[in-house]
Every structure is written in structure tokens, then in C-alpha cells.
Motif scaffolding. Structure first.
Motif, PDB file in Angstrom:
ATOM      1  N   PHE A 128      29.939  29.602  33.636  1.00  0.00           N
ATOM      2  CA  PHE A 128      31.240  30.249  33.414  1.00  0.00           C
ATOM      3  C   PHE A 128      32.134  29.343  32.590  1.00  0.00           C
ATOM      4  CE2 PHE A 128      29.605  31.819  37.449  1.00  0.00           C
ATOM      5  CZ  PHE A 128      29.555  33.156  37.168  1.00  0.00           C
ATOM      6  N   LYS A 187      32.363  40.327  37.802  1.00  0.00           N
ATOM      7  CA  LYS A 187      32.133  41.481  36.932  1.00  0.00           C
ATOM      8  C   LYS A 187      30.793  41.277  36.224  1.00  0.00           C
ATOM      9  CE  LYS A 187      34.573  44.449  36.252  1.00  0.00           C
ATOM     10  NZ  LYS A 187      34.618  45.759  36.900  1.00  0.00           N
ATOM     11  N   THR A 201      30.295  45.517  39.681  1.00  0.00           N
ATOM     12  CA  THR A 201      31.228  44.593  40.326  1.00  0.00           C
ATOM     13  C   THR A 201      30.667  44.122  41.664  1.00  0.00           C
ATOM     14  OG1 THR A 201      33.073  45.820  39.347  1.00  0.00           O
ATOM     15  CG2 THR A 201      33.600  44.324  41.162  1.00  0.00           C
ATOM     16  N   LEU A 254      33.268  28.770  42.489  1.00  0.00           N
ATOM     17  CA  LEU A 254      32.804  29.125  41.150  1.00  0.00           C
ATOM     18  C   LEU A 254      31.497  28.401  40.821  1.00  0.00           C
ATOM     19  CD1 LEU A 254      33.483  30.760  38.631  1.00  0.00           C
ATOM     20  CD2 LEU A 254      34.754  28.793  37.789  1.00  0.00           C
ATOM     21  N   ALA A 306      36.370  36.662  45.666  1.00  0.00           N
ATOM     22  CA  ALA A 306      35.966  36.472  44.278  1.00  0.00           C
ATOM     23  C   ALA A 306      35.420  37.810  43.798  1.00  0.00           C
ATOM     24  CB  ALA A 306      34.889  35.393  44.163  1.00  0.00           C
ATOM     25  N   ASN A 332      32.194  37.773  34.151  1.00  0.00           N
ATOM     26  CA  ASN A 332      33.241  36.822  34.542  1.00  0.00           C
ATOM     27  C   ASN A 332      33.458  36.862  36.047  1.00  0.00           C
ATOM     28  OD1 ASN A 332      35.323  38.772  35.303  1.00  0.00           O
ATOM     29  ND2 ASN A 332      35.519  39.192  33.121  1.00  0.00           N
ATOM     30  N   VAL A 333      34.242  35.894  36.510  1.00  0.00           N
ATOM     31  CA  VAL A 333      34.609  35.807  37.928  1.00  0.00           C
ATOM     32  C   VAL A 333      36.110  35.567  38.001  1.00  0.00           C
ATOM     33  CG1 VAL A 333      34.309  34.545  40.090  1.00  0.00           C
ATOM     34  CG2 VAL A 333      32.371  34.804  38.536  1.00  0.00           C
ATOM     35  N   LYS A 334      36.774  36.347  38.866  1.00  0.00           N
ATOM     36  CA  LYS A 334      38.210  36.160  39.102  1.00  0.00           C
ATOM     37  C   LYS A 334      38.436  36.053  40.607  1.00  0.00           C
ATOM     38  CE  LYS A 334      39.796  38.509  34.975  1.00  0.00           C
ATOM     39  NZ  LYS A 334      40.603  39.582  34.413  1.00  0.00           N
ATOM     40  N   PHE A 335      39.492  35.333  40.994  1.00  0.00           N
ATOM     41  CA  PHE A 335      39.771  35.086  42.401  1.00  0.00           C
ATOM     42  C   PHE A 335      41.090  35.718  42.821  1.00  0.00           C
ATOM     43  CE2 PHE A 335      36.933  31.749  41.096  1.00  0.00           C
ATOM     44  CZ  PHE A 335      36.046  31.652  42.160  1.00  0.00           C
ATOM     45  N   SER A 336      41.136  36.124  44.096  1.00  0.00           N
ATOM     46  CA  SER A 336      42.365  36.581  44.728  1.00  0.00           C
ATOM     47  C   SER A 336      42.278  36.187  46.195  1.00  0.00           C
ATOM     48  CB  SER A 336      42.528  38.092  44.598  1.00  0.00           C
ATOM     49  OG  SER A 336      43.689  38.528  45.274  1.00  0.00           O
ATOM     50  N   LYS A 353      38.441  27.102  44.979  1.00  0.00           N
ATOM     51  CA  LYS A 353      37.975  28.058  43.965  1.00  0.00           C
ATOM     52  C   LYS A 353      36.953  27.435  43.018  1.00  0.00           C
ATOM     53  CE  LYS A 353      42.015  31.007  44.046  1.00  0.00           C
ATOM     54  NZ  LYS A 353      43.213  31.457  43.358  1.00  0.00           N
ATOM     55  N   GLN A 354      37.176  26.179  42.636  1.00  0.00           N
ATOM     56  CA  GLN A 354      36.225  25.519  41.731  1.00  0.00           C
ATOM     57  C   GLN A 354      34.868  25.342  42.406  1.00  0.00           C
ATOM     58  OE1 GLN A 354      36.798  25.027  38.448  1.00  0.00           O
ATOM     59  NE2 GLN A 354      34.612  24.603  38.420  1.00  0.00           N
TER      60      GLN A 354
END
Length: 161
Positions: free
Chosen positions: A161, A105, A135, A150, A102, A94-98, A146-147
Motif C-alpha cells: 500500500f 476496497k 469491499t 495496515l 478498516a 486501497n485501505v481506509k480506517f475509521s 493503524k500502521q
């Protein structure tokens, strides 16, 4: 003086064995050293592995083998891009953003290959990557949607994803 020569010979033989064979355990390494006439304890072998920065690396087949640091880099780069991308199709979780970061995982052992793919694509939205074992930290340009990021990362790693 003889001790130093023995140590240097043992270290050189250890490098030769690890670079020429797929060895998975310290027992296998000890046996291979014995075949060359070098006898070593497990404690000495552990210190030698640490000194030479030899570590276990996951192969494409999924098992772990000892490898020299420079061989890990060569093996990563020398694999065909298509093979590595196929590998990632199974490895990215998966991918998460902050903010402009990015976090990708992956399955254990896959992160460096994913980072290599992202870096090789030279994506306009990616400033750089840092990979661990499972990671990848992707530093994004501050103005990146973000899109868009991604989609770019998915395209670089051939993962939906």
C-alpha cells in the motif's frame, strides 16, 4: 403431482448442469436443459436460479459463470494460497480506517478472497472480516495501531500500500 415431479427434475438437472459446466448465460442454461429433454422459459429459469440461490461468480480468468452456493465456498477454499495471493496483488485497491474498522476496497469479485486471506493469517490485530463483492470490512482490536494493521493486512494479501 406430475407438475411437482417435473419441477423437481428440472431443479435437479439445473443443479447438475451448473455444478459440472461453466455456464455464463441463461441462454446457455436453457440450451443445456433442452439437451436433456427439459424445456423451460426464461421466466421459469430465473425463478429456479433464485430458488436454488445460484448466482454468477467471477472466475480466476475474469469471466462470470453460474455457481451453486456451496460450490462458491468450496472453490474459494480449494484454491492454493499462493494463487489467491497472486490474484490479490492485482485486486486490492486501497485501505481506509475509521475507528477500529478498516475498509479494504478491491476490484469487483475479489473481496471474498481478500477476506479469506486475512482470516487465514489469524492476525492478532484482526477480530474478523465481512466481505461483499468489492469491499471487505475488517474489524480491528481496539488498541491496534493503524500502521500495524495496515502492515498486517498488506502482508496477508501480498499487496504493497
Amino acid at each position: 403431482m406430475a407438475n411437482r415431479q417435473t419441477k423437481n427434475a428440472r431443479l435437479e438437472m439445473l443443479k447438475m448442469i451448473v455444478s459440472s459446466q461453466e455456464i455464463s448465460t441463461q441462454n446457455e442454461l436453457t440450451d443445456e436443459l433442452r439437451k436433456t429433454g427439459i424445456h423451460s422459459t426464461q421466466a421459469t429459469l430465473s425463478r429456479d436460479l433464485r430458488r436454488l440461490r445460484i448466482s454468477k461468480v467471477r472466475t480466476l480468468e475474469g469471466h462470470y459463470v453460474y455457481m451453486l452456493p456451496e460450490a462458491r465456498i468450496t472453490r474459494s477454499i480449494s484454491q492454493t494460497h499462493a494463487t489467491v495471493k497472486a490474484l490479490h496483488n492485482k485486486g486490492v485497491l486501497n485501505v481506509k480506517f475509521s475507528g477500529n474498522l478498516a475498509v479494504v476496497k478491491t476490484m469487483p469479485g475479489y473481496a471474498s478472497h481478500v477476506a479469506l486471506d486475512i482470516d487465514q493469517e489469524q492476525l492478532d490485530c484482526v477480530l474478523g472480516t465481512v466481505a461483499g463483492d468489492d469491499t471487505v470490512l475488517v474489524v480491528l482490536d481496539e488498541d491496534t495501531d493503524k500502521q500495524h494493521a495496515l502492515s498486517a493486512i498488506a502482508g496477508a494479501t501480498s499487496f504493497n500500500f
